[in-house]
Structure formats: structure tokens, C-alpha cells
Design a protein around this motif. Structure first.
Motif, PDB file in Angstrom:
ATOM      1  N   PHE A  54       0.843  -1.203   0.000  1.00 30.33           N
ATOM      2  CA  PHE A  54       0.000   0.000   0.000  1.00 30.33           C
ATOM      3  C   PHE A  54       0.879   1.255   0.000  1.00 30.33           C
ATOM      4  O   PHE A  54       1.705   1.449   0.900  1.00 30.33           O
ATOM      5  CB  PHE A  54      -0.937  -0.006   1.212  1.00 30.33           C
ATOM      6  N   LEU A  55       0.660   2.102  -1.021  1.00 31.81           N
ATOM      7  CA  LEU A  55       1.469   3.307  -1.192  1.00 31.81           C
ATOM      8  C   LEU A  55       0.644   4.560  -0.940  1.00 31.81           C
ATOM      9  O   LEU A  55      -0.577   4.570  -1.154  1.00 31.81           O
ATOM     10  CB  LEU A  55       2.030   3.371  -2.616  1.00 31.81           C
ATOM     11  N   ASN A  56       1.327   5.617  -0.498  1.00 26.86           N
ATOM     12  CA  ASN A  56       0.662   6.914  -0.337  1.00 26.86           C
ATOM     13  C   ASN A  56       0.824   7.735  -1.623  1.00 26.86           C
ATOM     14  O   ASN A  56       1.379   7.241  -2.616  1.00 26.86           O
ATOM     15  CB  ASN A  56       1.206   7.659   0.887  1.00 26.86           C
ATOM     16  N   GLN A  70      -1.049   5.792  10.545  1.00 28.72           N
ATOM     17  CA  GLN A  70      -1.967   6.905  10.800  1.00 28.72           C
ATOM     18  C   GLN A  70      -2.843   7.201   9.581  1.00 28.72           C
ATOM     19  O   GLN A  70      -4.043   7.460   9.709  1.00 28.72           O
ATOM     20  CB  GLN A  70      -1.169   8.169  11.186  1.00 28.72           C
ATOM     21  N   SER A  71      -2.240   7.157   8.392  1.00 23.37           N
ATOM     22  CA  SER A  71      -3.006   7.421   7.166  1.00 23.37           C
ATOM     23  C   SER A  71      -4.027   6.310   6.918  1.00 23.37           C
ATOM     24  O   SER A  71      -5.151   6.575   6.470  1.00 23.37           O
ATOM     25  CB  SER A  71      -2.066   7.537   5.969  1.00 23.37           C
ATOM     26  N   LYS A 124     -11.479   5.746   9.188  1.00 28.91           N
ATOM     27  CA  LYS A 124     -12.322   6.733   9.877  1.00 28.91           C
ATOM     28  C   LYS A 124     -13.165   7.540   8.889  1.00 28.91           C
ATOM     29  O   LYS A 124     -14.373   7.719   9.074  1.00 28.91           O
ATOM     30  CB  LYS A 124     -11.415   7.652  10.691  1.00 28.91           C
ATOM     31  N   THR A 125     -12.531   8.019   7.831  1.00 27.07           N
ATOM     32  CA  THR A 125     -13.225   8.847   6.833  1.00 27.07           C
ATOM     33  C   THR A 125     -14.355   8.079   6.165  1.00 27.07           C
ATOM     34  O   THR A 125     -15.467   8.584   6.004  1.00 27.07           O
ATOM     35  CB  THR A 125     -12.224   9.349   5.765  1.00 27.07           C
ATOM     36  N   ASN A 126     -14.081   6.842   5.782  1.00 23.97           N
ATOM     37  CA  ASN A 126     -15.101   6.055   5.087  1.00 23.97           C
ATOM     38  C   ASN A 126     -16.218   5.602   6.021  1.00 23.97           C
ATOM     39  O   ASN A 126     -17.362   5.465   5.594  1.00 23.97           O
ATOM     40  CB  ASN A 126     -14.457   4.872   4.370  1.00 23.97           C
ATOM     41  N   ALA A 127     -15.886   5.406   7.295  1.00 24.77           N
ATOM     42  CA  ALA A 127     -16.931   5.089   8.279  1.00 24.77           C
ATOM     43  C   ALA A 127     -17.880   6.272   8.428  1.00 24.77           C
ATOM     44  O   ALA A 127     -19.102   6.106   8.478  1.00 24.77           O
ATOM     45  CB  ALA A 127     -16.302   4.736   9.619  1.00 24.77           C
ATOM     46  N   GLU A 128     -17.319   7.478   8.477  1.00 22.83           N
ATOM     47  CA  GLU A 128     -18.156   8.685   8.576  1.00 22.83           C
ATOM     48  C   GLU A 128     -19.016   8.843   7.328  1.00 22.83           C
ATOM     49  O   GLU A 128     -20.199   9.183   7.417  1.00 22.83           O
ATOM     50  CB  GLU A 128     -17.261   9.912   8.787  1.00 22.83           C
TER      51      GLU A 128
END
Length: 308
Positions: A219-221, A230-231, A237-241
Motif C-alpha cells: 500500500f502506497l501513499n 496513521q493514514s 475513519k473517513t469512510n466510516a463517517e
């Protein structure tokens, strides 16, 4: 011999913590509250001389904390433990300072904190979460593959971002995870996760890799280097929201859901232990408490004589 008032010892102890130990104000305030409650307990028990306190008074105070009284509601295990730590410190100070001949609290142990049950999402919520990243674009494809892999394998986020390309066998549908203590484990991976990984590896990772200097990381940024823990947590977190799941989401949410759903589906607890990489089956058995709670709820609402 003159009477040694407990209040004098408490004052001396708090002064010692503040002046000699430099204890933080918040800690001092909570110790003072707990010790005032202890003073009231000793007074009600008829103990006027602090040198007369025995182990039974200390253990009795611990029990009183959990039971409550006319003035105080019962305390949670964590709060009762904190109060007993303050009392143990008080008696240790008095003994070391020569105020008392012995330490009656030396063998008294605070209550063990209650096991915090892991929070698992319902299957429908998980499926909604996994469907959140769009099926186009480098980062969405990566995020979809990451989320699918986390739920399909029960991997910790740190294990997922630590994966290299060679750790995934798409033919055998297995992933080699580096767990705690350097222990590796081979876990199966479901077809939807494999398909999400295929899409990411063919249509997204090569583009992200061009921005970096070459890495074996799976997995790359956006800079073409290994995605950080952290990313990855931010992706979850973002997709859960976005999926409307606002409560009970943690970095281990999909891991907890993986374990709970397996057990609810009839998997053996020792198999789940192996899949999660737990050193002891006792750790895994926490999930059986979660599923038992679910069974009780269903039983209570479905059985005609459950409440009889």
C-alpha cells in the motif's frame, strides 16, 4: 500514647505529594477526594487513631466503594481502583515516615478492571463501509483494497501497512502477516478482497509507484512511499463517517468485526485465535462474551418465557 488523627496523616501525605514529589494538581485533587471519603469511612467504623487501622478496614473500604451508601453512589471498578491506590499510598507513606509500625494496606490489591468488550459493527454496516470508496482513481482503489483486506483477514492496521507485494499470494488467496513479537501467520483472504487488490495493483499502484523511488510496499501513499499506520486509520475513519457510522469506530473496528462475525457464523474459537494471531486463547474468548450478549438479547426478545 496520644491519638494520631487520620486527617493529620492525610494532610501530611498530600503535602508530601505536592512538595516533594511534584504531583500534578489534577492528581492531587482526585487523591484528596478519595482520601476524604476514606476518612469518613474510618470515622464511621469508629477508628479514631490512624495507628489502629487494620487490613480489614482497608478491604472494607474497597468493598464500600463498589457498593455505595446513602451519600455516595457505587463506583466503577476503575474509580474504585484509583481510590485504593490513594489509600495504599497513604499507608505506605505513614509507615515509611515512622508514623505507624506497619502498613495494613500492603497486601490489599485494587479490583481488576472490567474487561472492555470489543465493539463490532453489524454485517450490514461493514458492507456499507467497504462500498464507500469509489471504484475509480488511484487513492479510492487503494482505500477499497485496504478496507477489504482488513475485514477479510482480521489484520491489525500496522500489519496491513507492513505488507510487501510478495506477502500476497493471489493464486492461493493467502496473505502473510507479520504479527506481534515478530511472529508471522498465513491467513486466507476472501474473493472480494482479492478482486479489490487486483484492481488496485493493476490500475492504481503503478501510478502511485511512479511518484516514489521504488518500494516493495503493497500500500502506497500519494508520494509513492509506504502508507503509514496513521493514514490507514484515517482511511477507515473517513469512510466510516461517509457510511454514516459515527460511533464505536476504532483502528481495530474491522478486526473486531472479523472475529465477532466468524464466531457468530460458527467458527471455533481456536481457529479465530490463529487467524487473529493471539498468543493466548483467553484473549480471543473476549469475543465469545460479545456473541453471548447478542444471543441473550435475541433470546430475551424471541423466547415466550424468557422473561418469566
Amino acid at each position: 500514647m496520644h491519638v494520631l488523627p487520620a486527617a493529620e496523616v492525610v494532610t501530611a501525605y498530600l503535602d508530601h505529594l505536592a512538595v516533594e514529589r511534584g504531583t500534578a494538581r489534577n492528581t492531587l485533587d482526585s487523591y484528596a477526594r478519595d482520601l476524604r471519603r476514606y476518612l469518613r469511612y474510618l470515622e464511621q467504623a469508629g477508628v479514631r487513631d490512624f495507628r489502629r487501622v487494620t487490613e480489614s478496614e482497608v478491604t472494607g473500604f474497597g468493598a464500600a466503594l463498589r457498593e455505595g451508601d446513602e451519600v455516595h453512589p457505587p463506583l466503577a471498578a476503575s474509580s474504585a481502583a484509583r481510590a485504593l491506590v490513594a489509600v495504599r499510598g497513604l499507608h505506605r507513606f505513614a509507615h515509611l515516615d515512622g508514623l505507624t509500625e506497619d502498613d495494613p494496606a500492603r497486601e490489599v490489591r485494587p479490583p481488576a478492571p472490567a474487561k472492555r468488550l470489543p465493539k463490532a459493527l453489524p454485517v450490514d454496516d461493514v458492507l456499507r463501509l467497504l462500498a464507500m470508496p469509489p471504484a475509480e482513481g488511484e487513492r479510492p482503489l487503494r482505500d477499497r483494497a485496504l478496507l477489504e483486506l482488513l475485514y477479510s483477514t482480521g489484520a491489525r492496521i500496522s500489519e496491513a501497512v507492513g505488507l510487501d507485494l510478495d506477502d500476497v499470494d493471489r493464486e492461493e488467496r493467502t496473505v502473510l502477516l507479520d504479527g506481534k513479537g515478530g511472529k508471522q501467520r498465513l491467513v486466507p483472504i476472501g474473493r472480494p478482497a482479492v478482486e479489490a487488490l487486483e484492481a488496485y495493483l493493476v490500475r492504481a499502484r503503478p501510478v502511485l509507484a511512479l511518484r516514489g523511488r521504488g518500494t516493495a510496499a503493497l500500500f502506497l501513499n500519494a508520494r509513492g512511499t509506504r502508507l503509514s499506520r496513521q493514514s490507514a486509520w484515517q482511511v477507515l475513519k473517513t469512510n466510516a463517517e461517509r457510511a454514516g457510522i459515527s460511533t464505536g469506530v476504532s483502528p481495530h473496528t474491522l478486526r473486531h468485526s472479523f472475529a465477532t462475525h466468524l464466531l457468530e457464523g460458527g467458527a471455533d474459537v481456536r481457529v479465530v485465535q490463529e487467524l487473529l494471531g493471539h498468543a493466548s486463547v483467553t484473549t480471543t474468548q473476549v469475543y465469545t462474551l460479545v456473541t453471548m450478549n447478542t444471543l441473550r438479547e435475541v433470546y430475551a426478545t424471541a423466547h415466550p418465557r424468557a422473561l418469566g
